[in-house]
Write a protein that holds these residues in place. Sequence first.
Motif, PDB file in Angstrom:
ATOM      1  N   LEU A   1      -1.457   5.718 -18.715  1.00  0.00           N
ATOM      2  CA  LEU A   1      -1.238   6.481 -17.491  1.00  0.00           C
ATOM      3  C   LEU A   1      -0.946   5.569 -16.318  1.00  0.00           C
ATOM      4  N   LEU A   2      -1.660   4.445 -16.263  1.00  0.00           N
ATOM      5  CA  LEU A   2      -1.399   3.485 -15.190  1.00  0.00           C
ATOM      6  C   LEU A   2       0.017   2.948 -15.270  1.00  0.00           C
ATOM      7  N   ALA A   3       0.444   2.619 -16.460  1.00  0.00           N
ATOM      8  CA  ALA A   3       1.792   2.079 -16.632  1.00  0.00           C
ATOM      9  C   ALA A   3       2.847   3.098 -16.233  1.00  0.00           C
ATOM     10  N   ILE A   4       2.645   4.361 -16.663  1.00  0.00           N
ATOM     11  CA  ILE A   4       3.619   5.402 -16.331  1.00  0.00           C
ATOM     12  C   ILE A   4       3.663   5.647 -14.839  1.00  0.00           C
ATOM     13  N   ALA A   5       2.494   5.723 -14.208  1.00  0.00           N
ATOM     14  CA  ALA A   5       2.438   5.980 -12.766  1.00  0.00           C
ATOM     15  C   ALA A   5       3.114   4.872 -11.985  1.00  0.00           C
ATOM     16  N   SER A   6       2.864   3.623 -12.404  1.00  0.00           N
ATOM     17  CA  SER A   6       3.466   2.496 -11.697  1.00  0.00           C
ATOM     18  C   SER A   6       4.972   2.489 -11.857  1.00  0.00           C
ATOM     19  N   ALA A   7       5.455   2.819 -13.047  1.00  0.00           N
ATOM     20  CA  ALA A   7       6.892   2.819 -13.290  1.00  0.00           C
ATOM     21  C   ALA A   7       7.596   3.923 -12.518  1.00  0.00           C
ATOM     22  N   LEU A   8       6.923   5.051 -12.298  1.00  0.00           N
ATOM     23  CA  LEU A   8       7.537   6.169 -11.595  1.00  0.00           C
ATOM     24  C   LEU A   8       7.475   6.035 -10.088  1.00  0.00           C
ATOM     25  N   LEU A   9       6.604   5.167  -9.577  1.00  0.00           N
ATOM     26  CA  LEU A   9       6.396   5.066  -8.135  1.00  0.00           C
ATOM     27  C   LEU A   9       7.682   4.840  -7.350  1.00  0.00           C
ATOM     28  N   PRO A  10       8.583   3.954  -7.767  1.00  0.00           N
ATOM     29  CA  PRO A  10       9.804   3.743  -6.983  1.00  0.00           C
ATOM     30  C   PRO A  10      10.650   4.994  -6.816  1.00  0.00           C
ATOM     31  N   ALA A  11      10.524   5.940  -7.729  1.00  0.00           N
ATOM     32  CA  ALA A  11      11.341   7.145  -7.639  1.00  0.00           C
ATOM     33  C   ALA A  11      10.957   8.014  -6.453  1.00  0.00           C
ATOM     34  N   VAL A  12       9.723   7.847  -5.976  1.00  0.00           N
ATOM     35  CA  VAL A  12       9.266   8.691  -4.879  1.00  0.00           C
ATOM     36  C   VAL A  12       8.949   7.879  -3.642  1.00  0.00           C
ATOM     37  N   SER A  13       9.237   6.608  -3.666  1.00  0.00           N
ATOM     38  CA  SER A  13       8.905   5.765  -2.530  1.00  0.00           C
ATOM     39  C   SER A  13       9.965   4.680  -2.384  1.00  0.00           C
ATOM     40  N   ALA A  14      10.369   4.393  -1.152  1.00  0.00           N
ATOM     41  CA  ALA A  14      11.373   3.362  -0.927  1.00  0.00           C
ATOM     42  C   ALA A  14      10.849   2.007  -1.350  1.00  0.00           C
ATOM     43  N   HIS A  15      11.713   1.205  -1.968  1.00  0.00           N
ATOM     44  CA  HIS A  15      11.328  -0.150  -2.293  1.00  0.00           C
ATOM     45  C   HIS A  15      11.112  -0.964  -1.023  1.00  0.00           C
ATOM     46  N   TYR A  16      10.243  -1.934  -1.127  1.00  0.00           N
ATOM     47  CA  TYR A  16       9.987  -2.811   0.016  1.00  0.00           C
ATOM     48  C   TYR A  16      11.046  -3.898   0.090  1.00  0.00           C
ATOM     49  N   ARG A  17      11.264  -4.381   1.329  1.00  0.00           N
ATOM     50  CA  ARG A  17      12.283  -5.396   1.573  1.00  0.00           C
ATOM     51  C   ARG A  17      11.725  -6.461   2.503  1.00  0.00           C
ATOM     52  N   TRP A  18      12.103  -7.705   2.253  1.00  0.00           N
ATOM     53  CA  TRP A  18      11.788  -8.793   3.181  1.00  0.00           C
ATOM     54  C   TRP A  18      12.835  -8.736   4.297  1.00  0.00           C
ATOM     55  N   THR A  19      12.444  -8.355   5.485  1.00  0.00           N
ATOM     56  CA  THR A  19      13.423  -8.101   6.544  1.00  0.00           C
ATOM     57  C   THR A  19      13.350  -9.057   7.721  1.00  0.00           C
ATOM     58  N   SER A  20      12.194  -9.700   7.941  1.00  0.00           N
ATOM     59  CA  SER A  20      11.991 -10.432   9.195  1.00  0.00           C
ATOM     60  C   SER A  20      11.382 -11.800   8.969  1.00  0.00           C
ATOM     61  N   LEU A  21      11.860 -12.767   9.720  1.00  0.00           N
ATOM     62  CA  LEU A  21      11.248 -14.086   9.758  1.00  0.00           C
ATOM     63  C   LEU A  21       9.982 -14.020  10.619  1.00  0.00           C
ATOM     64  N   VAL A  22       8.944 -14.707  10.173  1.00  0.00           N
ATOM     65  CA  VAL A  22       7.733 -14.881  10.971  1.00  0.00           C
ATOM     66  C   VAL A  22       7.692 -16.340  11.402  1.00  0.00           C
ATOM     67  N   ALA A  23       7.741 -16.584  12.713  1.00  0.00           N
ATOM     68  CA  ALA A  23       7.777 -17.958  13.219  1.00  0.00           C
ATOM     69  C   ALA A  23       7.313 -17.971  14.668  1.00  0.00           C
ATOM     70  N   ASN A  24       6.713 -19.089  15.039  1.00  0.00           N
ATOM     71  CA  ASN A  24       6.253 -19.265  16.414  1.00  0.00           C
ATOM     72  C   ASN A  24       5.328 -18.136  16.856  1.00  0.00           C
ATOM     73  N   GLY A  25       4.545 -17.622  15.896  1.00  0.00           N
ATOM     74  CA  GLY A  25       3.583 -16.568  16.195  1.00  0.00           C
ATOM     75  C   GLY A  25       4.191 -15.195  16.369  1.00  0.00           C
ATOM     76  N   VAL A  26       5.459 -15.029  16.011  1.00  0.00           N
ATOM     77  CA  VAL A  26       6.167 -13.775  16.251  1.00  0.00           C
ATOM     78  C   VAL A  26       6.817 -13.289  14.951  1.00  0.00           C
ATOM     79  N   THR A  27       6.711 -11.979  14.703  1.00  0.00           N
ATOM     80  CA  THR A  27       7.517 -11.354  13.658  1.00  0.00           C
ATOM     81  C   THR A  27       8.813 -10.916  14.303  1.00  0.00           C
ATOM     82  N   THR A  28       9.905 -11.532  13.920  1.00  0.00           N
ATOM     83  CA  THR A  28      11.178 -11.343  14.613  1.00  0.00           C
ATOM     84  C   THR A  28      11.837 -10.025  14.209  1.00  0.00           C
ATOM     85  N   THR A  29      12.872  -9.681  14.926  1.00  0.00           N
ATOM     86  CA  THR A  29      13.621  -8.457  14.659  1.00  0.00           C
ATOM     87  C   THR A  29      14.201  -8.474  13.245  1.00  0.00           C
TER      88      THR A  29
END
Length: 233
Positions: free
Chosen positions: A6-34
């Motif tokens: 059940l854990l395996a099935i639930a984990s495999a189906l999760l992307p179908a109902v939730s957006a995948h995560y993306r690395w979008t921003s640099l973190v530097a000089n104490g700031v998360t950039t745009t």
Amino acid sequence: MKTVSLLAIASALLPAVSAHYRWTSLVANGVTTTAYEYVRVNTNDNSPVTDVTSTDLRCNVGGLASGSVTSTDTVTAGSTVGLALDIAIYHQGVVNIYMAKAPSGTNISDWDGSGSVWFKVHEVTAVTDGGTSITWPSIGMTQVTFTLPSDIPDGQYFIRAEDIALHVASTFGGAQFYISCAQVNVQGGGSGTPGPLVAIPGVYTGYEPGILIDIYYPIPANYTQPGPAVWSG
């Protein structure tokens, strides 16, 4: 056994109902950039890379062509840097952070990161206890940061974040790579020799025990982080 399935099935189906995560921003000089100010834009609509022989493994689909619209941030050797995500990591898996220095006289915005030029600077691995359980410290993280080695040579670099999701990795090609490359100009460094150096693609075959793995049953007694050793300076 039923719970594991059940854990395996639930984990495999999760992307179908939730957006995948993306690395979008640099973190530097104490700031998360745009988002995508210093991170190369990809064109794969949140989908992971699964072919470890593809050049898409380097900076994601479309990432090698987006340097001209990506700015380069100046950071200091010895400071804390990293990459942030648009949503928290939710797949079981591990994280590697690589860097690569652009050749002398080449602007990082014009470079494609080819060749044996990449070295690992940080990792977030799995925690095992001999087969009773396996846990994933990267789950829930919204950013991964590390300390730039103080003796890293000055120059322009990629910082490449890689989450290797292992929730359906029991068959070849099942591991999912979530990737982005940020552009930085390192100043105040030294004369260290980063390494070992690897090529991306080329660093993985897809058959590594930390990539081709059933994380559910039997529970792995140990875990081997993919890729070279971390260079700490």
